[in-house]
Design an enzyme around this catalytic site. Sequence first.
Site, PDB file in Angstrom:
ATOM      1  N   ASP A 101      72.900 114.920  24.749  1.00 50.03           N
ATOM      2  CA  ASP A 101      72.992 113.627  25.412  1.00 50.03           C
ATOM      3  C   ASP A 101      71.575 113.141  25.718  1.00 50.03           C
ATOM      4  O   ASP A 101      70.585 113.737  25.272  1.00 50.03           O
ATOM      5  CB  ASP A 101      73.900 113.697  26.652  1.00 50.03           C
ATOM      6  CG  ASP A 101      73.267 114.353  27.870  1.00 50.03           C
ATOM      7  OD1 ASP A 101      72.109 114.830  27.803  1.00 50.03           O
ATOM      8  OD2 ASP A 101      73.929 114.390  28.924  1.00 50.03           O
TER       9      ASP A 101
ATOM     10  N   CYS B 123      72.392 119.024  27.451  1.00 51.39           N
ATOM     11  CA  CYS B 123      72.420 117.892  28.370  1.00 51.39           C
ATOM     12  C   CYS B 123      71.274 118.112  29.357  1.00 51.39           C
ATOM     13  O   CYS B 123      70.425 118.977  29.138  1.00 51.39           O
ATOM     14  CB  CYS B 123      73.775 117.732  29.062  1.00 51.39           C
ATOM     15  SG  CYS B 123      74.221 119.001  30.269  1.00 51.39           S
TER      16      CYS B 123
ATOM     17  N   THR C 284      71.077 119.494  32.367  1.00 49.72           N
ATOM     18  CA  THR C 284      71.020 120.859  32.924  1.00 49.72           C
ATOM     19  C   THR C 284      71.644 121.898  32.000  1.00 49.72           C
ATOM     20  O   THR C 284      71.443 123.096  32.191  1.00 49.72           O
ATOM     21  CB  THR C 284      71.777 120.940  34.263  1.00 49.72           C
ATOM     22  OG1 THR C 284      73.160 120.633  34.025  1.00 49.72           O
ATOM     23  CG2 THR C 284      71.177 120.003  35.311  1.00 49.72           C
ATOM     24  N   GLY C 285      72.446 121.467  31.058  1.00 46.26           N
ATOM     25  CA  GLY C 285      73.210 122.381  30.216  1.00 46.26           C
ATOM     26  C   GLY C 285      74.542 122.747  30.839  1.00 46.26           C
ATOM     27  O   GLY C 285      75.432 123.262  30.157  1.00 46.26           O
ATOM     28  N   ILE C 286      74.696 122.472  32.119  1.00 42.46           N
ATOM     29  CA  ILE C 286      75.910 122.873  32.834  1.00 42.46           C
ATOM     30  C   ILE C 286      77.121 122.050  32.389  1.00 42.46           C
ATOM     31  O   ILE C 286      78.136 122.600  31.949  1.00 42.46           O
ATOM     32  CB  ILE C 286      75.717 122.778  34.356  1.00 42.46           C
ATOM     33  CG1 ILE C 286      74.612 123.737  34.808  1.00 42.46           C
ATOM     34  CG2 ILE C 286      77.025 123.078  35.085  1.00 42.46           C
ATOM     35  CD1 ILE C 286      74.144 123.513  36.246  1.00 42.46           C
TER      36      ILE C 286
ATOM     37  N   HIS D 201      77.998 140.794  23.363  1.00 36.99           N
ATOM     38  CA  HIS D 201      79.170 141.204  24.141  1.00 36.99           C
ATOM     39  C   HIS D 201      80.276 140.161  24.202  1.00 36.99           C
ATOM     40  O   HIS D 201      81.441 140.517  24.359  1.00 36.99           O
ATOM     41  CB  HIS D 201      78.752 141.569  25.563  1.00 36.99           C
ATOM     42  CG  HIS D 201      78.014 142.867  25.636  1.00 36.99           C
ATOM     43  ND1 HIS D 201      77.754 143.486  26.824  1.00 36.99           N
ATOM     44  CD2 HIS D 201      77.476 143.660  24.675  1.00 36.99           C
ATOM     45  CE1 HIS D 201      77.082 144.613  26.593  1.00 36.99           C
ATOM     46  NE2 HIS D 201      76.905 144.732  25.301  1.00 36.99           N
TER      47      HIS D 201
ATOM     48  N   HIS E 294      84.087 145.413  23.404  1.00 38.56           N
ATOM     49  CA  HIS E 294      83.816 144.002  23.687  1.00 38.56           C
ATOM     50  C   HIS E 294      84.862 143.098  23.036  1.00 38.56           C
ATOM     51  O   HIS E 294      85.162 142.034  23.570  1.00 38.56           O
ATOM     52  CB  HIS E 294      82.402 143.635  23.232  1.00 38.56           C
ATOM     53  CG  HIS E 294      81.363 144.518  23.835  1.00 38.56           C
ATOM     54  ND1 HIS E 294      81.094 144.535  25.181  1.00 38.56           N
ATOM     55  CD2 HIS E 294      80.555 145.440  23.268  1.00 38.56           C
ATOM     56  CE1 HIS E 294      80.152 145.427  25.423  1.00 38.56           C
ATOM     57  NE2 HIS E 294      79.803 145.999  24.273  1.00 38.56           N
TER      58      HIS E 294
END
Length: 148
Positions: free
Chosen positions: A9, A66, A68-70, A99, A134
């Site tokens: 973005d 974006c 923050t990436g959050i 993992h 895993h």
Amino acid sequence: MPSVVLANDHGAVELAKRLLGYLEKMGYTVNYLGVTSNDSVDYPDIAKEACLEYKKGGYEFGIVLCGTGIGVSISANKVDGIRCALPQNCYAAAMARRHNDANFIAFGGRIDYPEDPVDMLDAFMDATFEGERHQRRVDKIMALEGTC
């Protein structure tokens, strides 16, 4: 040549340019779905487009960005079949693949990371899923889709 999908973005235009150039230099074919201006766009739309493109097949992994990436990572993880990691360093980036068999990685264009995102991307790309115990855990993660 390995292929990846990359989308961003307005909050990660410069980081997207860096990662795009780096991936191409490393021999990757990049399907770039991001924006190149600072004009506001909605990160859920960016994540959805990238994830749906990835699910068409033929991609090694995806990258979403974006501010923050959050938000973009949360959005990506809402798409069935996507396991998007938001690493804070190279160790976490590698472990996301080893993992969790992550098929997407997210970064924030406005974050001052302790390690260069290019180095984190390298750690992610160099790692391979370890399977065994895993795999059981990844199966449990994926079984959560649509159940809660």
